[in-house]
Design an enzyme around this catalytic site. Structure first.
Site, PDB file in Angstrom:
ATOM      1  CB  SER A  84      -0.955  -0.035   1.197  1.00 45.37           C
ATOM      2  OG  SER A  84      -1.947   0.947   1.078  1.00 45.37           O
ATOM      3  CG  HIS A 117      -5.206  -2.801   0.356  1.00 45.60           C
ATOM      4  ND1 HIS A 117      -4.555  -2.371  -0.780  1.00 45.60           N
ATOM      5  CD2 HIS A 117      -4.733  -2.024   1.368  1.00 45.60           C
ATOM      6  CE1 HIS A 117      -3.754  -1.373  -0.479  1.00 45.60           C
ATOM      7  NE2 HIS A 117      -3.836  -1.143   0.815  1.00 45.60           N
ATOM      8  CG  ASP A 129      -6.235  -3.403  -3.515  1.00 44.86           C
ATOM      9  OD1 ASP A 129      -6.998  -2.826  -2.727  1.00 44.86           O
ATOM     10  OD2 ASP A 129      -4.996  -3.249  -3.503  1.00 44.86           O
ATOM     11  CG  ASP A 178     -11.188 -19.086 -13.797  1.00 47.02           C
ATOM     12  OD1 ASP A 178     -12.083 -19.940 -13.713  1.00 47.02           O
ATOM     13  OD2 ASP A 178     -10.799 -18.416 -12.820  1.00 47.02           O
ATOM     14  CG  ASP A 211     -11.638 -21.072  -8.197  1.00 46.17           C
ATOM     15  OD1 ASP A 211     -12.320 -20.174  -8.736  1.00 46.17           O
ATOM     16  OD2 ASP A 211     -10.419 -21.182  -8.370  1.00 46.17           O
TER      17      ASP A 211
END
Length: 537
Positions: A187, A444, A406, A258, A262
């Site tokens: 960050s 994050h 994030d 994809d 999941d």
């Protein structure tokens, strides 16, 4: 000479060789003279005896209970009359591996990163951290009001001062400089790492920059954009109780893209979720969105636009909305205006930006806000220079990582930065010293539905270069072994029979632009059944 005497001599040699070779005693470092610096304390700390200064009644993390004996040096650095940069340097009394680790800060800083220092010390590193020149909560910006030099300290000067002073202290204690120096932060700490590479390219040999807030002045444009999308009209606000339904709708629309169901979006850019599909059919409820809420959600995903309607900074990606590090913390908050994006935006514009009249973040034109921020603070805060040639010439290696989920800092901004670096120094040249890893389902710095443990916060499934991104960086610096994939893990709260963290899912993090693709057979929670490949979007 009999065998018993020979054995005693050999044992004595082994014991003497195991003793640390110090140039001076720890306590004598209190008299060390360094520019603009006062050593306020230099004390030996016995093994397992250090208790960190934690706010409130927080329990002491277990890593502190097993710390080795170390020399603790506390110092204050005052490069200007208004500066008061506090730092600490910890040096192992035995088992020093020869390397130095500088630790970054999150948010508005205001305290030392004791947890990361403890992790470094426990693995044999000398380590240092700084409060960046002020004391306070990481979400409080009031310290900056009327203190331009302290703003400079926070922006870039304190970390550089910490680094220079720490190396000098380590040299004085051990009688030799660190073999290699590493820096890690996420960050704001990721921004600090990039700032070091750009401004002070000789400070570190290896830098780990996580979710970097390096486009500081433009990041706040995204915050203000979300504030205006969700708070300008009471009917546009999305209460936190609706966030789980949004997350479920995103997963239903895009999870299978994809090839693996999941709950993790491997590359959210391939997700074309339309918030309008969540429109309430009749009465409003927690499982649907009103038309105004759906439009606000679309704006959050889209990102800020200029007066002509062109996007000038990325929005936030779909996926990973739920969880303690998700939207209810950063974007929607527990109530309107209680989210951390609002807290940080207000802290920045109220305390670090000078205007003739108070700013109203709900009504200000975003291009005007960005111009104010860039005119006044870009030089202090922005770590967006793509010219890393001096860092590369120094032999430095840079690894950046960012979670695709994030909710604090737009992940696409980091991709844009890497692309500008490649254009500036050349793609081939960039491959020699910089890598980017995008982490699917990671919020994050950590958290989220995806495998979020890969050594970035001192927690990994195994302490080796394949599972620990810090050690991968170290191997790159020391052995020239460029990192390939990093195995990330989702760790259970309980450990396995050997006492090691138990992984419930593993997945390779691939060097950007590659992504992890399921091979089509085997356990889809096992990294062995994935391969890094070029994306097909």
């Amino acid at each position: 000479m009999n065998n018993r005497k020979i054995a005693r001599i050999i044992l004595l040699i082994i014991l003497l060789g195991a003793l640390p070779a110090f140039a001076v005693s720890c306590e004598s470092l209190s008299g060390l003279k360094l520019p603009d610096t006062t050593i306020t304390s230099a004390q030996s700390v016995n093994a397992s005896s250090f208790t960190p200064p934690l706010p409130g009644n927080q329990p002491v993390p277990s890593v502190f209970k097993n710390l080795p004996a170390f020399c603790r040096v506390m110092a204050e650095v005052k490069p200007t009359a208004d500066s008061d940069i506090k730092l600490e340097v910890w040096m192992p009394q035995s088992g020093f591996n020869g390397n130095f680790r500088g630790e970054g800060n999150g948010g508005f800083a205001g305290s030392l990163n004791y947890l990361s220092m403890a992790d470094a010390l426990s693995h044999g590193y000398a380590t240092a951290s700084t409060d960046t020149g002020h004391s306070g909560s990481g979400i409080d910006g009031s310290w900056a009001l009327g203190h331009p030099e302290i703003i400079v300290d926070f922006g870039y000067r304190a970390v550089h001062e910490m680094t220079v002073k720490a190396k000098a202290i380590i040299q004085a204690f051990y009688g030799q400089a660190p073999r290699h120096s590493f820096f890690a932060g996420c960050s704001n700490g990721g921004r600090q790492g990039l700032m070091e590479a750009q401004r002070f390219p000789n400070d570190y040999d290896g830098i780990l920059s996580g979710a970097p807030a390096n486009y500081w002045t433009k990041i706040f444009s995204a915050f203000i954009w979300n504030i205006q999308a969700l708070q300008s009209d009471p009917e546009t606000y999305i209460p936190s109780r609706k966030v789980p339904a949004i997350a479920a709708a995103v997963v239903a629309a895009c999870d299978a893209n994809d090839g693996v169901k999941d709950g993790v979006l491997n590359d959210p850019r391939s997700c074309h979720f339309d918030p309008a599909t969540m429109a309430c059919k009749s009465d409003d409820s927690d499982s649907c969105l009103t038309p105004k809420q759906a439009e606000a959600l679309k704006k959050v995903y889209d990102g800020p636009r200029d007066r002509s309607g062109k996007q000038f900074f990325p929005g936030f990606e779909p996926g990973g909305e739920v969880g303690p590090g998700g939207w209810t913390t950063w974007i929607t908050g527990p109530a309107a205006g209680k989210d951390w994006q609002t807290v940080f935006a207000e802290g920045f514009f109220k305390n670090m930006i000078t205007t003739s009249q108070p700013l109203d973040l709900k009504t200000i034109k975003i291009p005007d806000a960005v111009k104010l921020a860039e005119d006044q603070q870009a030089r202090n805060f922005n770590a967006d220079s793509p010219d890393l040639a001096a860092f590369a010439k120094h032999g430095g290696k840079l690894i950046i990582y960012h979670g695709w989920s994030d909710a604090a800092l737009p992940p696409l901004a980091t991709i844009q930065y890497i692309e500008t670096v490649e254009k500036t120094v050349g793609k081939k040249s960039a491959e020699n010293f910089v890598r980017l890893y995008m982490a699917p389902g990671v919020q994050h710095c950590a958290g989220g539905p995806g495998p979020d443990s890969f050594g970035q916060l001192g927690r990994a499934a195994a302490h080796d270069a394949e599972h620990d991104i810090r050690l991968a960086l170290e191997a790159w610096v020391e052995k020239g072994a460029a990192p390939d994939k990093i195995i990330a893990a989702k760790l259970a709260n309980n450990n396995d029979e050997s006492g090691q963290p138990h992984a419930t899912m593993t997945r390779p993090l691939c060097p950007y632009p590659q992504i992890a693709k399921y091979k089509g057979a085997g356990d889809d929670k096992d990294a062995a059944n994935f391969t890094c490949t070029a994306p097909t979007r």
